[in-house]
Write a protein that holds these residues in place. Structure first.
Motif, PDB file in Angstrom:
ATOM      1  N   ALA A  67      43.600  34.650  27.797  1.00  0.00           N
ATOM      2  CA  ALA A  67      44.052  35.744  28.663  1.00  0.00           C
ATOM      3  C   ALA A  67      43.123  35.933  29.857  1.00  0.00           C
ATOM      4  N   GLU A  68      41.823  35.729  29.643  1.00  0.00           N
ATOM      5  CA  GLU A  68      40.868  35.843  30.746  1.00  0.00           C
ATOM      6  C   GLU A  68      41.187  34.819  31.833  1.00  0.00           C
ATOM      7  N   GLY A  69      41.484  33.600  31.415  1.00  0.00           N
ATOM      8  CA  GLY A  69      41.845  32.565  32.382  1.00  0.00           C
ATOM      9  C   GLY A  69      43.171  32.846  33.070  1.00  0.00           C
ATOM     10  N   GLN A  70      44.094  33.438  32.354  1.00  0.00           N
ATOM     11  CA  GLN A  70      45.374  33.800  32.957  1.00  0.00           C
ATOM     12  C   GLN A  70      45.189  34.887  34.016  1.00  0.00           C
ATOM     13  N   ARG A  71      44.366  35.875  33.711  1.00  0.00           N
ATOM     14  CA  ARG A  71      44.119  36.949  34.680  1.00  0.00           C
ATOM     15  C   ARG A  71      43.417  36.424  35.927  1.00  0.00           C
ATOM     16  N   ALA A  72      42.550  35.416  35.724  1.00  0.00           N
ATOM     17  CA  ALA A  72      41.812  34.842  36.852  1.00  0.00           C
ATOM     18  C   ALA A  72      42.653  33.866  37.663  1.00  0.00           C
ATOM     19  N   GLY A  73      43.834  33.521  37.157  1.00  0.00           N
ATOM     20  CA  GLY A  73      44.712  32.608  37.883  1.00  0.00           C
ATOM     21  C   GLY A  73      44.409  31.136  37.666  1.00  0.00           C
ATOM     22  N   VAL A  74      43.480  30.819  36.737  1.00  0.00           N
ATOM     23  CA  VAL A  74      43.164  29.409  36.497  1.00  0.00           C
ATOM     24  C   VAL A  74      44.037  28.814  35.391  1.00  0.00           C
ATOM     25  N   PHE A  75      44.701  29.670  34.607  1.00  0.00           N
ATOM     26  CA  PHE A  75      45.656  29.218  33.590  1.00  0.00           C
ATOM     27  C   PHE A  75      47.035  29.772  33.941  1.00  0.00           C
ATOM     28  N   ARG A  76      48.048  29.035  33.619  1.00  0.00           N
ATOM     29  CA  ARG A  76      49.407  29.520  33.831  1.00  0.00           C
ATOM     30  C   ARG A  76      49.627  30.777  32.987  1.00  0.00           C
ATOM     31  N   ALA A  77      50.343  31.717  33.558  1.00  0.00           N
ATOM     32  CA  ALA A  77      50.502  33.011  32.906  1.00  0.00           C
ATOM     33  C   ALA A  77      51.914  33.255  32.400  1.00  0.00           C
ATOM     34  N   ASP A  78      52.790  32.229  32.488  1.00  0.00           N
ATOM     35  CA  ASP A  78      54.183  32.434  32.074  1.00  0.00           C
ATOM     36  C   ASP A  78      54.380  32.243  30.576  1.00  0.00           C
ATOM     37  N   ILE A  79      53.335  31.804  29.866  1.00  0.00           N
ATOM     38  CA  ILE A  79      53.391  31.666  28.409  1.00  0.00           C
ATOM     39  C   ILE A  79      52.448  32.708  27.820  1.00  0.00           C
ATOM     40  N   PRO A  80      52.918  33.555  26.893  1.00  0.00           N
ATOM     41  CA  PRO A  80      52.023  34.567  26.318  1.00  0.00           C
ATOM     42  C   PRO A  80      50.806  33.931  25.659  1.00  0.00           C
ATOM     43  N   ALA A  81      49.636  34.521  25.907  1.00  0.00           N
ATOM     44  CA  ALA A  81      48.398  33.989  25.331  1.00  0.00           C
ATOM     45  C   ALA A  81      48.485  33.906  23.813  1.00  0.00           C
TER      46      ALA A  81
END
Length: 199
Positions: free
Chosen positions: A140-154
């Motif tokens: 989730a930290e990476g998703q919030r930072a924009g370095v991981f895709r965020a369209d799949i729930p953590a």
């Protein structure tokens, strides 16, 4: 499985855990008696009950000691200063490596967890949940930072990854073609690749 040589110099608690692990792996949790465990460890039932209230407690501790070690290591990755992809990759490698290094413990536990008393089973599930939640927080930290895709729930990412980790006991063998570290790197590479944002 080769029979482990027990020495009387080892602390009683360690001998009990070692022999319980071996016997549960060889015969199964349900088919192993407390008497067989204490005989193999060279102690009395009274000595065992000084450390463990029941056979359930032994099974709980066999897995619990691995989980505590993994939690300590994951906490260090979570609180580290490096880039989040590097920390998540290292954490993913680590959980695979520590699982295969303690494969008997993990196999015994997942094969026998349903035989634990309900209260013990509930406690263990809560302990595992805390580990999974800390791992999820890294995603989730990476998703919030924009370095991981965020369209799949953590949460789904973590469930998918740990489904593969928990399956290791059905196929991994230390004498196989890949070492635990190599399997860990492959698992971690696949995890990070699945989280890479679309270009």
């Amino acid at each position: 499985m080769a029979r482990r040589v027990v020495t009387l110099e080892e602390p009683v608690r360690h001998r009990l855990l070692a022999e319980a692990t071996r016997l549960f792996a060889e015969r199964g949790f349900e088919s192993t008696s407390v008497q067989e465990i204490v005989t193999a460890a060279g102690v009395t039932k009274g000595a065992m009950y000084h450390y463990f209230a029941s056979k359930d407690d032994l099974l709980h501790e066999i897995y619990g000691r691995v989980l505590r070690m993994q939690m300590e290591r994951l906490t260090a990755f979570s609180e580290g200063d490096g880039p989040i992809p590097e920390r998540l990759h290292a954490a993913a490698v680590d959980v695979v490596v520590t699982t295969v290094e303690n494969l008997d413990d993990s196999k015994i536990f997942f094969r026998s967890m349903h035989q634990l008393a309900p209260d013990t089973r509930k406690t263990v599930r809560a302990e595992r949940r805390r580990y999974h939640e800390l791992f999820r927080d890294l995603v989730a930290e990476g998703q919030r930072a924009g370095v991981f895709r965020a369209d799949i729930p953590a949460e789904m990412v973590v469930d998918f990854f740990f489904g593969s980790v928990h399956h290791l006991g059905t196929w991994y063998h230390p004498d196989g073609a890949l070492s635990g570290a190599e399997v860990g790197r492959h698992f971690a590479d696949l995890l990070l690749a699945s989280l890479r944002p679309a270009s």
